[in-house]
Design an enzyme around this catalytic site. Structure first.
Site, PDB file in Angstrom:
ATOM      1  N   LYS A 113       0.847  -1.204   0.000  1.00 22.18           N
ATOM      2  CA  LYS A 113       0.000   0.000   0.000  1.00 22.18           C
ATOM      3  C   LYS A 113       0.874   1.244   0.000  1.00 22.18           C
ATOM      4  O   LYS A 113       0.631   2.193  -0.744  1.00 22.18           O
ATOM      5  CB  LYS A 113      -0.939  -0.004   1.212  1.00 22.18           C
ATOM      6  CG  LYS A 113      -2.108  -0.955   1.021  1.00 22.18           C
ATOM      7  CD  LYS A 113      -2.905  -1.177   2.285  1.00 22.18           C
ATOM      8  CE  LYS A 113      -3.953  -2.259   2.042  1.00 22.18           C
ATOM      9  NZ  LYS A 113      -4.588  -2.782   3.235  1.00 22.18           N
ATOM     10  N   GLN A 132      -4.990  -1.608   9.401  1.00 19.78           N
ATOM     11  CA  GLN A 132      -4.879  -2.947   8.831  1.00 19.78           C
ATOM     12  C   GLN A 132      -5.496  -3.978   9.792  1.00 19.78           C
ATOM     13  O   GLN A 132      -5.134  -4.030  10.963  1.00 19.78           O
ATOM     14  CB  GLN A 132      -3.398  -3.268   8.571  1.00 19.78           C
ATOM     15  CG  GLN A 132      -3.159  -4.570   7.843  1.00 19.78           C
ATOM     16  CD  GLN A 132      -3.710  -4.568   6.410  1.00 19.78           C
ATOM     17  OE1 GLN A 132      -3.534  -3.608   5.672  1.00 19.78           O
ATOM     18  NE2 GLN A 132      -4.380  -5.645   6.037  1.00 19.78           N
ATOM     19  N   ASP A 143     -11.413   2.981   3.861  1.00 23.10           N
ATOM     20  CA  ASP A 143     -11.818   1.580   3.761  1.00 23.10           C
ATOM     21  C   ASP A 143     -13.344   1.453   3.712  1.00 23.10           C
ATOM     22  O   ASP A 143     -13.872   0.395   3.397  1.00 23.10           O
ATOM     23  CB  ASP A 143     -11.304   0.802   4.986  1.00 23.10           C
ATOM     24  CG  ASP A 143     -10.232  -0.210   4.613  1.00 23.10           C
ATOM     25  OD1 ASP A 143     -10.111  -0.528   3.415  1.00 23.10           O
ATOM     26  OD2 ASP A 143      -9.531  -0.679   5.528  1.00 23.10           O
TER      27      ASP A 143
END
Ligand code: NAD
Length: 319
Positions: free
Chosen positions: A77, A121, A144
């Site tokens: 990422k 994460q 997200d």
């Protein structure tokens, strides 16, 4: 120059060149190529934003502990964020961190004007309440799309940041079909991360959506009527060829690591939820695993970060 409309609304954008389309005789929906093209478009967008406003979007990724798979995801990422011209902020925290200390990091990132997107994460260690952490992220920076406000906006038709994997699926479908109106879609899986937001997105596209799950009766009969079948289960190759209507389009979200003795002792390989070789004989188009939906997820994360930056900073710039 760029058009914000292209990246901030979910338009049918043709990303495969004519040559790529011609060579797709097997109708394999190549997420790698699609994601690469999307990242190139996003890189141009970031460059145009920098020229116009003198700043670029920033993405903060928070990693707790040292789960090897998570470390790989976070590293990728970071690399792709920078390649796209954006700023990347990595926060690596020990696995022993207490909830309140993790929340303090989130509060700081919420306040930081250089941070447009925050991604924590998953999975998080047992002492941490993951939902509490996700709901502490400023919804405007929730790239997200897991915050309850964004989930609510998605289902009620508001301006939401949408979870990356289902949005990646939608972009592939819109590239393939253009208009999705009236399509009969079966989504297998009802998780908050994939199944439910996928269904919500497809309802917005005027599809007829069925969600199947572990308690569904006669999964095969349900799947067999789908024009579009999306598997997000996490069970290796449970969707066999006889589940698929001739000519259906199949998206395989599942990522399963299974033993691969043919590659050598102790070796493993990745497979999807769909038995690819037999499904391919039935389907009109299908995503492979790996190389299908997986590569789309980070590209869409970058897209969401740009979308969040444009909204937060009032960077509206139309041709
Ligand atoms: P999850 O475990 O939260 O949900 C799985 C869903 O499958 C559940 O709703 C369950 O009801 C359903 N299910 C389980 N067994 C079933 C069965 N036998 N028949 C029908 N339905 C069944 O998983 P998730 O987070 O939604 O992820 C699903 C899969 O997608 C996993 O393999 C995961 O690794 C993968 N995934 C991939 C990406 C990507 O970037 N490609 C992103 C997220 C998840």
């Amino acid at each position: 120059r760029f058009c914000l409309k292209n990246i901030c609304s979910i338009q049918p954008i043709l990303r495969f060149s004519k040559t790529e389309r011609r060579t797709q005789v097997t109708k394999i929906l190549d997420g790698k190529v699609f994601a690469k093209n999307l990242r190139e478009e996003l890189t141009q967008t970031v460059s145009a934003l920098q020229k116009e406003y003198g700043e670029v979007p920033g993405l903060a990724v928070v990693l707790v502990g040292n789960n090897p798979a998570s470390e790989v995801y976070v590293r990728n990422k970071g690399i792709q964020t920078k390649e796209c011209g954006m700023r990347s902020f990595e926060h690596k925290l020990p696995s022993t961190i207490q909830q309140e200390d993790l929340l303090k990091v989130i509060y700081q990132l919420n306040e930081d004007p250089e941070v447009d997107g925050i991604l924590v994460q998953l999975p998080l260690p047992d002492q941490i309440d993951a939902q509490k952490v996700l709901d502490t992220i400023d919804p405007a920076k929730d790239v997200d799309g897991f915050h309850i406000i964004n989930a609510g906006r998605l289902t009620t038709g508001g301006e939401a940041l949408v979870p990356c994997t289902p949005l990646g699926c939608l972009l592939l479908l819109k590239d393939h079909f253009g208009d999705l109106t009236g399509k009969d879609v079966v989504v297998i899986g009802r998780s908050n991360i994939v199944g439910k937001p996928m269904a919500a997105l497809l309802i917005r596209e005027s599809c007829t959506v069925t969600i199947a799950h572990s308690k569904s009766q006669d999964l095969k009969a349900i799947c067999k009527r789908a024009d579009i079948l999306i598997a997000a289960v996490g069970r290796p190759e449970i969707i066999t060829g006889d589940f698929i209507k001739k000519g259906a389009v199949v998206l395989d979200v599942g990522i399963n690591r299974i033993p691969a003795p043919e590659k050598g002792e102790g070796k493993t390989k990745l497979v999807g939820d769909v038995a690819f070789e037999e499904a391919k004989l039935q389907a009109e188009a299908i995503t492979p695993v790996p190389g299908g939906i997986g590569p789309m997820t980070i590209a869409v994360l970058l897209r969401n970060t740009i979308e969040a930056a444009c909204r937060r900073r009032n960077w509206v710039y139309n041709l």
